[in-house]
Design an enzyme around this catalytic site. Structure first.
Site, short mmCIF file in Angstrom:
data_model
loop_
_atom_site.label_atom_id
_atom_site.label_comp_id
_atom_site.label_asym_id
_atom_site.label_seq_id
_atom_site.Cartn_x
_atom_site.Cartn_y
_atom_site.Cartn_z
CG ASP A 63 -1.78 1.24 1.32
OD1 ASP A 63 -2.36 1.61 0.28
OD2 ASP A 63 -1.88 1.87 2.40
CB SER A 64 0.22 4.74 -0.78
OG SER A 64 -1.01 4.81 -0.10
CE1 TYR B 3 2.90 5.49 -3.30
CE2 TYR B 3 1.79 3.69 -4.45
CZ TYR B 3 2.90 4.18 -3.78
OH TYR B 3 3.99 3.37 -3.60
CB CYS C 201 -2.87 0.81 -2.63
SG CYS C 201 -2.90 2.55 -3.06
CD GLU D 131 -1.38 8.03 6.50
OE1 GLU D 131 -0.30 8.17 7.07
OE2 GLU D 131 -1.57 7.20 5.58
CB CYS E 72 -9.53 4.96 -0.06
SG CYS E 72 -8.01 5.48 0.75
CG HIS F 266 -5.76 5.51 4.43
ND1 HIS F 266 -5.02 5.00 3.39
CD2 HIS F 266 -4.88 6.15 5.24
CE1 HIS F 266 -3.75 5.32 3.57
NE2 HIS F 266 -3.64 6.02 4.68
N1 DGL Z 1 -4.49 3.59 0.58
C1 DGL Z 1 -4.69 4.38 -0.61
C2 DGL Z 1 -5.82 3.80 -1.45
O1 DGL Z 1 -6.39 2.78 -1.13
C3 DGL Z 1 -5.01 5.82 -0.31
C4 DGL Z 1 -3.93 6.66 0.23
C5 DGL Z 1 -3.15 7.37 -0.83
O2 DGL Z 1 -3.64 8.35 -1.41
O3 DGL Z 1 -2.04 6.94 -1.06
O4 DGL Z 1 -6.15 4.37 -2.46
#
Ligand code: DGL
Length: 248
Positions: free
Chosen positions: A7-8, A39, A70, A148, A180, A182
């Site tokens: 993941d990012s 990302y 991600c 975060e 996402c 998160h």
């Molecule tokens: N975890 C990333 C996603 O699922 C989002 C966070 C990011 O923008 O890197 O898209």
């Protein structure tokens, strides 16, 4: 059997947690690209490059499987990753769409994700192919820094919901796709805000896909190794706080 997950940043821990609980692998190597998060507001070629680099890094651990935890990378780079990989690569978007297979095709679906995930149109394209018609997509990038920072409920979260969802009739939403990784950390607040909606969580969706399409069955135990491109200790602390996923 070893699974690489990337993941990012820390959001993919929501996916790692589901895979860990399902014990589908002997070992999980989790890599969060915390040096370069987010990302979601970067352009396509940058996300493809970062994703290929993450996979190259995970190849050092002789992984047998790669889960792209991600949505942004899944929306942008999965095809490129598949071309370069000698093992199966699974993204969270195909899993999330599959999880909706048996839902009513007239459902009012709300997709929320990063700017990149929403602008890619990938969820909408795949959902329309499955016959869904009523899809609203909204980019909600402020959710990422909130998570975060560990802010997942209360006034700030509700103000941000109002900002993004002011034009949505929230009682009428049947399904919210947490597009996402998160966002599952905001599930509780989102469920309160969309009282009639079923929330689709990438982690649970990917476990179902792994079981059904790759015939993976539970192992005795699964260990996890948590790695990050910046502040790996921070990632481990978060993992322990949130998910209690560190073995030993
Ligand atoms: N975890 C990333 C996603 O699922 C989002 C966070 C990011 O923008 O890197 O898209």
């Amino acid at each position: 059997m070893k699974c690489g997950i990337f993941d990012s940043g820390i959001g993919g821990l929501s996916v790692a947690s589901s895979i860990l609980k399902a014990k589908l692998f002997d070992e999980i190597i989790y890599y969060g690209d915390t040096a370069r998060v987010p990302y979601g507001n970067k352009n396509e070629s940058t996300i493809i490059r970062y994703s290929l680099e993450a996979m190259e890094f995970l190849k050092n651990f002789d992984i047998d499987f790669l889960v792209v935890a991600c949505n942004t990378a899944s929306a942008t780079a999965v095809e490129e990753l598949k071309k370069e990989a000698s093992f199966p690569v699974v993204g969270v978007i195909e899993a999330g769409v599959k999880a909706l297979e048996n839902e009513n095709k007239n459902s009012n679906i709300l997709l929320i994700g990063t700017k990149r995930t929403v602008s890619s149109g990938k969820y909408e394209k795949l959902l329309k192919k499955k016959g869904f018609k009523n899809i609203t997509s909204i980019a909600t990038p402020l959710f990422v820094p909130l998570v975060e920072e560990g802010i997942t409920d209360g006034k700030i979260v509700n103000d941000v919901f109002e900002l993004y969802f002011k034009n949505i009739d929230r009682e009428k939403i049947d399904i919210v796709i947490l597009g996402c990784t998160h966002y599952p950390f905001l599930s509780h607040s989102l469920q309160k805000y969309f009282p009639n909606a079923k929330l689709i969580h990438s982690g649970q969706a990917i476990v179902e896909l792994l079981k059904n399409e790759y015939n993976l069955t539970p192992k005795k135990s699964t260990s996890i190794n948590l790695l990050a491109s910046d502040d790996p200790e921070g990632l481990r602390i978060r993992a322990k706080e949130w998910l209690d996923i560190i073995n030993g």
